[in-house]
Design a protein around this motif. Structure first.
Motif, PDB file in Angstrom:
ATOM      1  N   VAL A 181      63.829   4.350  32.801  1.00 51.09           N
ATOM      2  CA  VAL A 181      63.108   4.741  31.599  1.00 51.09           C
ATOM      3  C   VAL A 181      62.416   3.538  30.970  1.00 51.09           C
ATOM      4  O   VAL A 181      61.276   3.632  30.497  1.00 51.09           O
ATOM      5  CB  VAL A 181      64.056   5.428  30.597  1.00 51.09           C
ATOM      6  N   SER A 182      63.067   2.397  30.988  1.00 51.30           N
ATOM      7  CA  SER A 182      62.457   1.175  30.477  1.00 51.30           C
ATOM      8  C   SER A 182      61.180   0.848  31.236  1.00 51.30           C
ATOM      9  O   SER A 182      60.147   0.507  30.651  1.00 51.30           O
ATOM     10  CB  SER A 182      63.446   0.012  30.579  1.00 51.30           C
ATOM     11  N   GLY A 183      61.234   0.981  32.566  1.00 47.50           N
ATOM     12  CA  GLY A 183      60.048   0.743  33.381  1.00 47.50           C
ATOM     13  C   GLY A 183      58.938   1.731  33.074  1.00 47.50           C
ATOM     14  O   GLY A 183      57.753   1.373  33.075  1.00 47.50           O
ATOM     15  N   LEU A 184      59.318   2.975  32.805  1.00 44.49           N
ATOM     16  CA  LEU A 184      58.331   3.996  32.462  1.00 44.49           C
ATOM     17  C   LEU A 184      57.618   3.646  31.163  1.00 44.49           C
ATOM     18  O   LEU A 184      56.385   3.742  31.068  1.00 44.49           O
ATOM     19  CB  LEU A 184      59.026   5.347  32.343  1.00 44.49           C
ATOM     20  N   LEU A 185      58.361   3.222  30.155  1.00 43.27           N
ATOM     21  CA  LEU A 185      57.746   2.845  28.884  1.00 43.27           C
ATOM     22  C   LEU A 185      56.811   1.655  29.062  1.00 43.27           C
ATOM     23  O   LEU A 185      55.733   1.599  28.466  1.00 43.27           O
ATOM     24  CB  LEU A 185      58.831   2.520  27.853  1.00 43.27           C
ATOM     25  N   THR A 186      57.224   0.712  29.907  1.00 44.90           N
ATOM     26  CA  THR A 186      56.375  -0.452  30.192  1.00 44.90           C
ATOM     27  C   THR A 186      55.063  -0.010  30.814  1.00 44.90           C
ATOM     28  O   THR A 186      53.977  -0.493  30.450  1.00 44.90           O
ATOM     29  CB  THR A 186      57.111  -1.422  31.126  1.00 44.90           C
ATOM     30  N   ARG A 187      55.136   0.907  31.765  1.00 51.80           N
ATOM     31  CA  ARG A 187      53.925   1.388  32.438  1.00 51.80           C
ATOM     32  C   ARG A 187      53.013   2.135  31.476  1.00 51.80           C
ATOM     33  O   ARG A 187      51.787   1.951  31.487  1.00 51.80           O
ATOM     34  CB  ARG A 187      54.314   2.285  33.611  1.00 51.80           C
ATOM     35  N   LEU A 188      53.593   2.973  30.622  1.00 52.83           N
ATOM     36  CA  LEU A 188      52.779   3.705  29.663  1.00 52.83           C
ATOM     37  C   LEU A 188      52.052   2.754  28.712  1.00 52.83           C
ATOM     38  O   LEU A 188      50.880   2.952  28.387  1.00 52.83           O
ATOM     39  CB  LEU A 188      53.659   4.672  28.865  1.00 52.83           C
ATOM     40  N   ASN A 189      52.752   1.707  28.272  1.00 47.27           N
ATOM     41  CA  ASN A 189      52.111   0.739  27.390  1.00 47.27           C
ATOM     42  C   ASN A 189      50.997  -0.020  28.118  1.00 47.27           C
ATOM     43  O   ASN A 189      49.935  -0.277  27.534  1.00 47.27           O
ATOM     44  CB  ASN A 189      53.148  -0.239  26.838  1.00 47.27           C
ATOM     45  N   ALA A 190      51.220  -0.343  29.385  1.00 49.93           N
ATOM     46  CA  ALA A 190      50.189  -1.034  30.160  1.00 49.93           C
ATOM     47  C   ALA A 190      48.934  -0.176  30.291  1.00 49.93           C
ATOM     48  O   ALA A 190      47.824  -0.704  30.439  1.00 49.93           O
ATOM     49  CB  ALA A 190      50.733  -1.390  31.543  1.00 49.93           C
ATOM     50  N   GLU A 191      49.101   1.140  30.203  1.00 48.12           N
ATOM     51  CA  GLU A 191      47.969   2.061  30.281  1.00 48.12           C
ATOM     52  C   GLU A 191      47.341   2.324  28.915  1.00 48.12           C
ATOM     53  O   GLU A 191      46.418   3.129  28.795  1.00 48.12           O
ATOM     54  CB  GLU A 191      48.419   3.374  30.918  1.00 48.12           C
ATOM     55  N   GLY A 192      47.863   1.648  27.862  1.00 44.45           N
ATOM     56  CA  GLY A 192      47.229   1.719  26.554  1.00 44.45           C
ATOM     57  C   GLY A 192      47.991   2.465  25.475  1.00 44.45           C
ATOM     58  O   GLY A 192      47.545   2.507  24.329  1.00 44.45           O
ATOM     59  N   GLN A 193      49.142   3.059  25.816  1.00 37.83           N
ATOM     60  CA  GLN A 193      49.909   3.809  24.824  1.00 37.83           C
ATOM     61  C   GLN A 193      50.601   2.879  23.833  1.00 37.83           C
ATOM     62  O   GLN A 193      51.303   1.954  24.231  1.00 37.83           O
ATOM     63  CB  GLN A 193      50.964   4.673  25.513  1.00 37.83           C
ATOM     64  N   THR A 194      50.395   3.102  22.553  1.00 40.11           N
ATOM     65  CA  THR A 194      51.114   2.359  21.519  1.00 40.11           C
ATOM     66  C   THR A 194      52.536   2.898  21.429  1.00 40.11           C
ATOM     67  O   THR A 194      52.738   4.102  21.324  1.00 40.11           O
ATOM     68  CB  THR A 194      50.419   2.502  20.158  1.00 40.11           C
ATOM     69  N   ILE A 195      53.511   1.988  21.490  1.00 39.42           N
ATOM     70  CA  ILE A 195      54.914   2.397  21.547  1.00 39.42           C
ATOM     71  C   ILE A 195      55.728   1.593  20.531  1.00 39.42           C
ATOM     72  O   ILE A 195      55.576   0.375  20.423  1.00 39.42           O
ATOM     73  CB  ILE A 195      55.494   2.173  22.958  1.00 39.42           C
ATOM     74  N   VAL A 196      56.589   2.285  19.806  1.00 37.13           N
ATOM     75  CA  VAL A 196      57.581   1.630  18.959  1.00 37.13           C
ATOM     76  C   VAL A 196      58.955   2.113  19.413  1.00 37.13           C
ATOM     77  O   VAL A 196      59.220   3.320  19.415  1.00 37.13           O
ATOM     78  CB  VAL A 196      57.365   1.941  17.470  1.00 37.13           C
ATOM     79  N   VAL A 197      59.809   1.174  19.810  1.00 34.22           N
ATOM     80  CA  VAL A 197      61.157   1.480  20.274  1.00 34.22           C
ATOM     81  C   VAL A 197      62.146   1.003  19.224  1.00 34.22           C
ATOM     82  O   VAL A 197      62.148  -0.178  18.857  1.00 34.22           O
ATOM     83  CB  VAL A 197      61.462   0.796  21.620  1.00 34.22           C
TER      84      VAL A 197
END
Length: 235
Positions: A181-197
């Motif tokens: 799941v951590s890797g998934l969040l990293t990939r989504l952010n690399a694609e431009g998604q703003t993320i707050v964990v």
């Protein structure tokens, strides 16, 4: 300058007669950032999450997300805001066990009035993107914890929100699923998604975010941004 996705200005929140859960907090998150909100239980990080999500209101200060003054919304406005502006991922998934994986993912779009055919196409795209399309007709109870969290992420992304909020997203997972799941969040952010964990897990913060904000006793104690090396002088 790019408009912030999150902008908190002088936000305070107190419950009953105790000390403030948040005390004059100001915070800006820009588009494309991945930010970890760190702190122990009782530090104020969950209160901050609830304010950004429109689940609570500050006593003082303003909360603006993607141009919307969240602190001024009524009940109906808050519900519409959550459907259109944010996606939320929770520690315990919050999936509906009597709906299939596909129907869980489709639900936010249907609540927003999207036609079923269009919603189904979007859900199929997300399930394929997240590597769980083979489970589209399965029920959540048949999936592993990591797979269920992927379904929850797909659901959170269904309406293309400018902000993805993740509340202890690996807290109920084993180490291997947590890394997934951590890797998934990293990939989504690399694609431009703003993320707050929001988490107390420093390892998760280091793995999938590049900025860490530590909260202690309702205040921001530290805000560590990625180091950008100065350009070399031209010779």
């Amino acid at each position: 300058m790019t408009t912030p996705v999150i902008e908190l200005r002088g936000v305070s929140r107190r419950y009953d007669d105790g000390p403030p859960a948040l005390d004059d907090v100001s915070l800006t998150v820009r588009p494309g950032e991945a930010v970890a909100i760190l702190g122990p239980s009782g530090s104020g990080k969950s209160t901050l999450l609830n304010l950004v999500a429109g689940l609570d209101r500050p006593d003082t200060g303003t909360v603006t997300v993607d141009g919307v003054r969240v602190d001024g919304l009524g009940e109906a406005g808050s519900a519409l805001y959550r459907r259109s502006k944010i996606g939320m991922v929770f520690q315990f998934f919050n999936l509906l066990d009597d709906l299939t994986v596909a129907d869980n993912v489709i639900l936010p779009a249907r609540l927003s009035g999207t036609a079923r055919g269009e919603a189904a196409r979007r859900a199929a795209e997300l399930l394929e993107l997240l590597g769980i399309d083979r489970h589209a007709r399965a029920y959540p109870g048949r999936l592993s914890g990591g797979e269920r969290q992927r379904v929850a992420v797909a659901r959170a992304l269904m309406n293309r929100p400018p902000l993805l909020l993740a509340d202890e997203p690996t807290g109920a997972l084993d180490a291997a699923a947590g890394q997934d799941v951590s890797g998934l969040l990293t990939r989504l952010n690399a694609e431009g998604q703003t993320i707050v964990v929001v988490t107390h897990d420093l390892a998760l913060a280091r793995a999938c975010t590049r900025r860490t904000v530590r909260i202690a006793d309702g205040r921001i104690a530290e805000d560590v941004r990625p180091h950008v090396a100065a350009p070399e002088a031209t010779r």
